[in-house]
Design a protein around this motif. Sequence first.
Motif, PDB file in Angstrom:
ATOM      1  N   PRO A   1      -6.264   1.594  -5.156  1.00 48.56           N
ATOM      2  CA  PRO A   1      -5.155   2.517  -5.443  1.00 48.56           C
ATOM      3  C   PRO A   1      -3.806   1.805  -5.547  1.00 48.56           C
ATOM      4  CG  PRO A   1      -6.534   3.338  -3.652  1.00 48.56           C
ATOM      5  CD  PRO A   1      -6.958   1.930  -3.900  1.00 48.56           C
ATOM      6  N   ILE A   2      -2.897   2.472  -6.240  1.00 51.90           N
ATOM      7  CA  ILE A   2      -1.518   1.981  -6.408  1.00 51.90           C
ATOM      8  C   ILE A   2      -0.622   2.727  -5.436  1.00 51.90           C
ATOM      9  CG2 ILE A   2       0.443   1.875  -7.987  1.00 51.90           C
ATOM     10  CD1 ILE A   2      -1.583   1.631 -10.276  1.00 51.90           C
ATOM     11  N   LEU A   3       0.198   1.986  -4.706  1.00 51.51           N
ATOM     12  CA  LEU A   3       1.074   2.541  -3.683  1.00 51.51           C
ATOM     13  C   LEU A   3       2.346   3.098  -4.321  1.00 51.51           C
ATOM     14  CD1 LEU A   3       1.242   2.713  -0.554  1.00 51.51           C
ATOM     15  CD2 LEU A   3       2.438   0.524  -0.607  1.00 51.51           C
ATOM     16  N   ASN A   4       2.754   4.289  -3.913  1.00 44.74           N
ATOM     17  CA  ASN A   4       3.985   4.915  -4.403  1.00 44.74           C
ATOM     18  C   ASN A   4       4.800   5.467  -3.238  1.00 44.74           C
ATOM     19  OD1 ASN A   4       3.313   6.499  -7.677  1.00 44.74           O
ATOM     20  ND2 ASN A   4       3.425   4.371  -7.071  1.00 44.74           N
ATOM     21  N   PHE A   5       5.990   4.923  -3.010  1.00 44.15           N
ATOM     22  CA  PHE A   5       6.937   5.474  -2.051  1.00 44.15           C
ATOM     23  C   PHE A   5       8.225   5.794  -2.784  1.00 44.15           C
ATOM     24  CE2 PHE A   5       4.216   3.328   1.079  1.00 44.15           C
ATOM     25  CZ  PHE A   5       4.195   4.269   2.086  1.00 44.15           C
TER      26      PHE A   5
ATOM     27  N   VAL B   1       9.264  -1.788  -7.017  1.00 40.49           N
ATOM     28  CA  VAL B   1       8.171  -2.653  -6.578  1.00 40.49           C
ATOM     29  C   VAL B   1       8.473  -3.189  -5.177  1.00 40.49           C
ATOM     30  CG1 VAL B   1       6.780  -4.690  -7.107  1.00 40.49           C
ATOM     31  CG2 VAL B   1       7.683  -3.292  -8.966  1.00 40.49           C
ATOM     32  N   ALA B   2       9.717  -3.553  -4.936  1.00 45.64           N
ATOM     33  CA  ALA B   2      10.109  -4.053  -3.613  1.00 45.64           C
ATOM     34  C   ALA B   2       9.971  -2.968  -2.551  1.00 45.64           C
ATOM     35  CB  ALA B   2      11.542  -4.581  -3.660  1.00 45.64           C
ATOM     36  N   VAL B   3      10.321  -1.741  -2.892  1.00 44.15           N
ATOM     37  CA  VAL B   3      10.180  -0.625  -1.942  1.00 44.15           C
ATOM     38  C   VAL B   3       8.719  -0.448  -1.546  1.00 44.15           C
ATOM     39  CG1 VAL B   3      10.394   1.877  -1.663  1.00 44.15           C
ATOM     40  CG2 VAL B   3      12.256   0.573  -2.715  1.00 44.15           C
ATOM     41  N   GLN B   4       7.830  -0.497  -2.547  1.00 45.10           N
ATOM     42  CA  GLN B   4       6.399  -0.348  -2.245  1.00 45.10           C
ATOM     43  C   GLN B   4       5.921  -1.508  -1.369  1.00 45.10           C
ATOM     44  OE1 GLN B   4       5.953   2.632  -3.457  1.00 45.10           O
ATOM     45  NE2 GLN B   4       7.742   2.336  -4.757  1.00 45.10           N
ATOM     46  N   ALA B   5       6.324  -2.735  -1.714  1.00 45.62           N
ATOM     47  CA  ALA B   5       5.897  -3.912  -0.960  1.00 45.62           C
ATOM     48  C   ALA B   5       6.386  -3.859   0.477  1.00 45.62           C
ATOM     49  CB  ALA B   5       6.381  -5.183  -1.650  1.00 45.62           C
TER      50      ALA B   5
END
Length: 376
Positions: free
Chosen positions: A256-260, A25-29
């Motif tokens: 949309p949901i962010l995914n990295f 979650v932190a990576v996406q944020a």
Amino acid sequence: MYYADSILKKLKESRQVVIFGAGLVAVQAANCLMSRPYQLQIDYCIVSELNENPGYITGIPVIELEEAGRIVQKDVLILIATMEKHLRSIQDILRKYGFFNSVPLTFESDLWSEIQGNYYREHWMMQKEPYLILEEELAGISEHDTKGNSVIRVYTVRSHMDKQAGEDISRYLWETPIQAGAALTKRQICEIKDNTGDNISYKNRQYCELTALYWIWKNDYSDYTGLCHYRRHFELDSKILENLPYSDIDVVLTIPILNFPSVREVYRHDHIERDWDIMLEAVRKLSPEYLAAAIELQNGNYYYGYNMFIARKEILNSYCEWLFPILSYCERNCGVKEDTYQMRYIGFLAERLMSVYFLYHREEYKIAHARKHFIS
């Protein structure tokens, strides 16, 4: 129009911003907030203890809370980017260290969803593709335009195992409750159940809310139909609902949901990677024209979550005719799961397949985005 204008202003005015968390979650944020429209400088990611946490995420140093207490200003804005279950304990420990200025960006939070919405609006503008917000698209419809007898019905999926809602949900009385997995219990909690008519209710443990979607496909004949959850609702009001059937909007999706680093990589982290490969195999064998869209999705950074959407009934029908044979292929080839969470793999795969379908049809359908509300 930007979502969460007050928070957007607060972020831009903050002298110092740090993130609490170093997981997905932190990576996406971090990736989101360092990009437009935010373009924030994030000084640190704070964790309770380093242990197995990385030393850096996206170039941001990860430090322990003990060290943060010594080197970080006490009025710093701390964005809590974790899963919901950790929020309260994190807020308590931050207060012990003198940090009182925090904002929850937990995975399911409405605010995190809207923060992502601003990111996508900017991103798609730069790509010269439209990002349509439902309220804006319906703003020009007058009472004269809504004369007729079109019917819209949005179902909210319920289960006999649902927990009591933690807030007043009376504003969602326009939804139609449907009991999913009704074939697996003698308890009846809704007037409409997914084990009547043509149904696959008995598959609910794997198919989740999709047994309700199947029932809607086979048994509902409204002009517009849709699906949400007892804990996840479209943030609509009666006026929007009345106007939608008289607009040129074909489909309503959530933000949309962010995914990295990619959709596939995050799926691999949370679920069983072999299931993803079988899903791609099913698309290649059953609907090869969609394979390029599936590859684009897996290598990209977003998908539409929760199997939530509202669509013209003919589009819902076409989508289901495409979706359920692919899911049946996955069901035959993915094998039985011992873990009860991973047993829901059909529902998880369907979220990504829904994204594939509407990615493929993005130039054919007019798609607008609606905010969702999560009941914690």
